[in-house]
Design a protein around this motif. Structure first.
Motif, PDB file in Angstrom:
ATOM      1  N   UNK A 129     120.674 -12.786  -0.616  1.00 28.32           N
ATOM      2  CA  UNK A 129     119.836 -13.707   0.143  1.00 28.32           C
ATOM      3  C   UNK A 129     118.370 -13.521  -0.218  1.00 28.32           C
ATOM      4  N   UNK A 130     117.924 -12.285  -0.303  1.00 30.26           N
ATOM      5  CA  UNK A 130     116.536 -12.014  -0.678  1.00 30.26           C
ATOM      6  C   UNK A 130     116.261 -12.482  -2.104  1.00 30.26           C
TER       7      UNK A 130
ATOM      8  N   UNK B  59     108.980  -8.754   8.061  1.00 31.63           N
ATOM      9  CA  UNK B  59     109.772  -7.995   9.031  1.00 31.63           C
ATOM     10  C   UNK B  59     111.270  -8.250   8.880  1.00 31.63           C
ATOM     11  N   UNK B  60     111.650  -9.299   8.153  1.00 33.08           N
ATOM     12  CA  UNK B  60     113.072  -9.616   7.990  1.00 33.08           C
ATOM     13  C   UNK B  60     113.655  -8.987   6.734  1.00 33.08           C
ATOM     14  N   UNK B  61     112.826  -8.384   5.902  1.00 34.52           N
ATOM     15  CA  UNK B  61     113.268  -7.906   4.596  1.00 34.52           C
ATOM     16  C   UNK B  61     113.780  -6.478   4.657  1.00 34.52           C
ATOM     17  N   UNK B  62     114.592  -6.143   3.637  1.00 34.64           N
ATOM     18  CA  UNK B  62     115.059  -4.778   3.489  1.00 34.64           C
ATOM     19  C   UNK B  62     114.120  -3.978   2.603  1.00 34.64           C
TER      20      UNK B  62
ATOM     21  N   UNK C  44     114.467  -6.814  -4.688  1.00 37.29           N
ATOM     22  CA  UNK C  44     114.129  -8.213  -4.398  1.00 37.29           C
ATOM     23  C   UNK C  44     113.119  -8.291  -3.258  1.00 37.29           C
ATOM     24  N   UNK C  45     113.273  -7.430  -2.264  1.00 34.50           N
ATOM     25  CA  UNK C  45     112.311  -7.395  -1.159  1.00 34.50           C
ATOM     26  C   UNK C  45     110.927  -6.984  -1.661  1.00 34.50           C
ATOM     27  N   UNK C  46     110.892  -5.992  -2.554  1.00 35.09           N
ATOM     28  CA  UNK C  46     109.608  -5.565  -3.124  1.00 35.09           C
ATOM     29  C   UNK C  46     108.957  -6.708  -3.901  1.00 35.09           C
ATOM     30  N   UNK C  47     109.765  -7.471  -4.625  1.00 34.60           N
ATOM     31  CA  UNK C  47     109.234  -8.607  -5.380  1.00 34.60           C
ATOM     32  C   UNK C  47     108.704  -9.692  -4.442  1.00 34.60           C
ATOM     33  N   UNK C  48     109.409  -9.940  -3.331  1.00 37.23           N
ATOM     34  CA  UNK C  48     108.950 -10.943  -2.366  1.00 37.23           C
ATOM     35  C   UNK C  48     107.602 -10.524  -1.778  1.00 37.23           C
ATOM     36  N   UNK C  49     107.474  -9.260  -1.411  1.00 38.25           N
ATOM     37  CA  UNK C  49     106.210  -8.786  -0.835  1.00 38.25           C
ATOM     38  C   UNK C  49     105.064  -8.959  -1.827  1.00 38.25           C
ATOM     39  N   UNK C  50     105.344  -8.772  -3.094  1.00 35.59           N
ATOM     40  CA  UNK C  50     104.310  -8.956  -4.117  1.00 35.59           C
ATOM     41  C   UNK C  50     103.939 -10.427  -4.247  1.00 35.59           C
ATOM     42  N   UNK C  51     104.941 -11.293  -4.320  1.00 34.33           N
ATOM     43  CA  UNK C  51     104.702 -12.718  -4.558  1.00 34.33           C
ATOM     44  C   UNK C  51     103.978 -13.366  -3.388  1.00 34.33           C
ATOM     45  N   UNK C  52     104.326 -12.998  -2.157  1.00 31.64           N
ATOM     46  CA  UNK C  52     103.729 -13.634  -0.988  1.00 31.64           C
ATOM     47  C   UNK C  52     102.214 -13.440  -0.968  1.00 31.64           C
ATOM     48  N   UNK C  53     101.742 -12.360  -1.539  1.00 29.79           N
ATOM     49  CA  UNK C  53     100.307 -12.108  -1.558  1.00 29.79           C
ATOM     50  C   UNK C  53      99.579 -12.717  -2.742  1.00 29.79           C
ATOM     51  N   UNK C  54     100.278 -13.474  -3.580  1.00 31.12           N
ATOM     52  CA  UNK C  54      99.657 -14.070  -4.778  1.00 31.12           C
ATOM     53  C   UNK C  54      99.453 -15.577  -4.602  1.00 31.12           C
ATOM     54  N   UNK C  55      98.412 -16.101  -5.231  1.00 31.91           N
ATOM     55  CA  UNK C  55      98.113 -17.531  -5.155  1.00 31.91           C
ATOM     56  C   UNK C  55      98.298 -18.237  -6.497  1.00 31.91           C
ATOM     57  N   UNK C  56      98.747 -17.492  -7.513  1.00 31.14           N
ATOM     58  CA  UNK C  56      98.977 -18.120  -8.817  1.00 31.14           C
ATOM     59  C   UNK C  56     100.264 -18.943  -8.806  1.00 31.14           C
TER      60      UNK C  56
ATOM     61  N   UNK D 298     117.087 -18.359   7.912  1.00 35.34           N
ATOM     62  CA  UNK D 298     118.027 -18.241   9.037  1.00 35.34           C
ATOM     63  C   UNK D 298     118.992 -17.081   8.814  1.00 35.34           C
ATOM     64  N   UNK D 299     119.430 -16.896   7.572  1.00 38.88           N
ATOM     65  CA  UNK D 299     120.327 -15.773   7.278  1.00 38.88           C
ATOM     66  C   UNK D 299     119.635 -14.439   7.512  1.00 38.88           C
ATOM     67  N   UNK D 300     118.397 -14.347   7.041  1.00 40.28           N
ATOM     68  CA  UNK D 300     117.663 -13.090   7.195  1.00 40.28           C
ATOM     69  C   UNK D 300     117.430 -12.771   8.669  1.00 40.28           C
ATOM     70  N   UNK D 301     117.039 -13.778   9.440  1.00 40.30           N
ATOM     71  CA  UNK D 301     116.762 -13.539  10.860  1.00 40.30           C
ATOM     72  C   UNK D 301     118.039 -13.169  11.615  1.00 40.30           C
ATOM     73  N   UNK D 302     119.145 -13.781  11.242  1.00 31.81           N
ATOM     74  CA  UNK D 302     120.411 -13.431  11.876  1.00 31.81           C
ATOM     75  C   UNK D 302     120.794 -11.993  11.543  1.00 31.81           C
ATOM     76  N   UNK D 303     120.541 -11.590  10.322  1.00 32.91           N
ATOM     77  CA  UNK D 303     120.868 -10.225   9.917  1.00 32.91           C
ATOM     78  C   UNK D 303     120.058  -9.196  10.705  1.00 32.91           C
ATOM     79  N   UNK D 304     118.784  -9.513  10.963  1.00 32.37           N
ATOM     80  CA  UNK D 304     117.952  -8.631  11.783  1.00 32.37           C
ATOM     81  C   UNK D 304     118.535  -8.504  13.181  1.00 32.37           C
ATOM     82  N   UNK D 305     118.958  -9.626  13.762  1.00 32.22           N
ATOM     83  CA  UNK D 305     119.560  -9.594  15.097  1.00 32.22           C
ATOM     84  C   UNK D 305     120.846  -8.779  15.104  1.00 32.22           C
TER      85      UNK D 305
END
Length: 297
Positions: free
Chosen positions: A159-160, A184-187, A191-203, A240-247
């Motif tokens: 999913x990530x 807060x929904x990530x592991x 893939x989670x590390x890559x998402x955290x990197x990408x979210x902070x980029x504007x390129x 939705x999948x990520x949030x359900x997994x947290x719950x």
């Protein structure tokens, strides 16, 4: 890392106190990698789910006994991974893939040996198999030496991984994910590390500086850049999948707390926890129905 380096000049050990929610547990496990990299001993306290340090003390809680009895961060990590990934063979394999790189990063040989034994016990995996999966960093082998196996790559969450492709392709979705505090929904996988990197980029995707990403995230980013699994239509379903997994993880933790309260003869605590569990079950059913509706579209 800079904070840990400053700490180790002044003290021999650190004790970290984390919020009791899911985000606090993730922070505890992420901090483990920093302390391992610096070879600095650390222990951890995870507060009850409804508290952060301030609210815990204001409610009359005493941090001193918790700090004194705090287990090593590695033990917290092992128990947390075993709980979060419990679910047959696939869950155990995923847990092993998360644990092995951390075991290999322990610089104290005696501590590493003892943690291999403890990890094998907690995960229910033979210790020799764990050691075979661990491939610490090695120097180039001398001429004529037997070839070394390739380093173990920690498995990515599907999913990530799909969400990463969406975020790589869309600046709008990156901003939306950041505004929703999606971290807060990530592991803790690549893939989670890559998402955290990408979210902070504007390129845009083509200009993303993959070489600046954390090493464990670079393969995931490269694959996402050529992936065809993109588009805003899939984003709501993935979230939705990520949030359900947290719950679901929170529900398992509440079940553990209910059992502990029952063993401790605390009927008031059992009732309070069961009410929270009922409310959480209702939220899970609502999100499951929402997810089922998205899947049918």
């Amino acid at each position: 890392p800079e904070h840990v380096q400053l700490l180790r000049r002044r003290v021999d050990e650190a004790v970290l106190v984390f919020d009791g929610d899911a985000a606090g547990r993730k922070a505890a496990f992420r901090s483990l990698d920093v302390f391992l990299a610096e070879g600095f001993a650390a222990r951890g306290v995870i507060l009850p789910p409804e508290h952060d340090p301030d609210s815990f003390v204001r409610a009359g809680g005493d941090l001193a006994p918790l700090v004194n009895a705090a287990p090593p961060l590695m033990e917290l990590f092992l128990e947390g991974v075993a709980e979060a990934t419990r679910g047959g063979v696939d869950g155990t394999v995923a847990a092993v893939d998360q644990v092995v790189p951390r075991l290999a990063a322990i610089t104290d040989l005696v501590a590493r040996d003892l943690y291999y034994r403890k990890a094998a016990e907690i995960l229910g995996v033979a210790e020799p198999l764990l050691r075979q999966r661990a491939v610490p960093g090695r120097r180039a082998a001398p001429a004529g030496a037997a070839p070394q196996p390739a380093p173990v790559r920690v498995a990515s969450d599907p999913t990530e991984k799909a969400l990463l492709s969406c975020l790589v392709a869309s600046l709008e979705l990156r901003a939306r994910f950041g505004a929703d505090r999606g971290d807060e929904w990530l592991g803790d996988g690549p893939a989670a590390a890559a998402i955290r990197f990408v979210v902070g980029r504007e390129e845009p995707a083509a200009a993303l500086p993959v070489e600046r990403a954390p090493e464990e995230a670079r393969v995931e980013l490269t694959e996402a850049l050529v992936s065809e699994e993109v588009g805003g239509a899939t984003y709501p379903m993935l979230v939705a999948r990520l949030r359900l997994r947290v719950l679901e993880r929170e529900a398992r933790e509440l079940e553990r707390q209910v059992a502990a309260a029952e063993r401790g003869g605390d009927p008031v605590g059992v009732t309070r926890l069961q009410r929270r569990k009922m409310a959480l079950d209702g939220e899970m059913r609502r999100r499951q129905a929402e997810l089922a509706g998205r899947n049918s579209e």
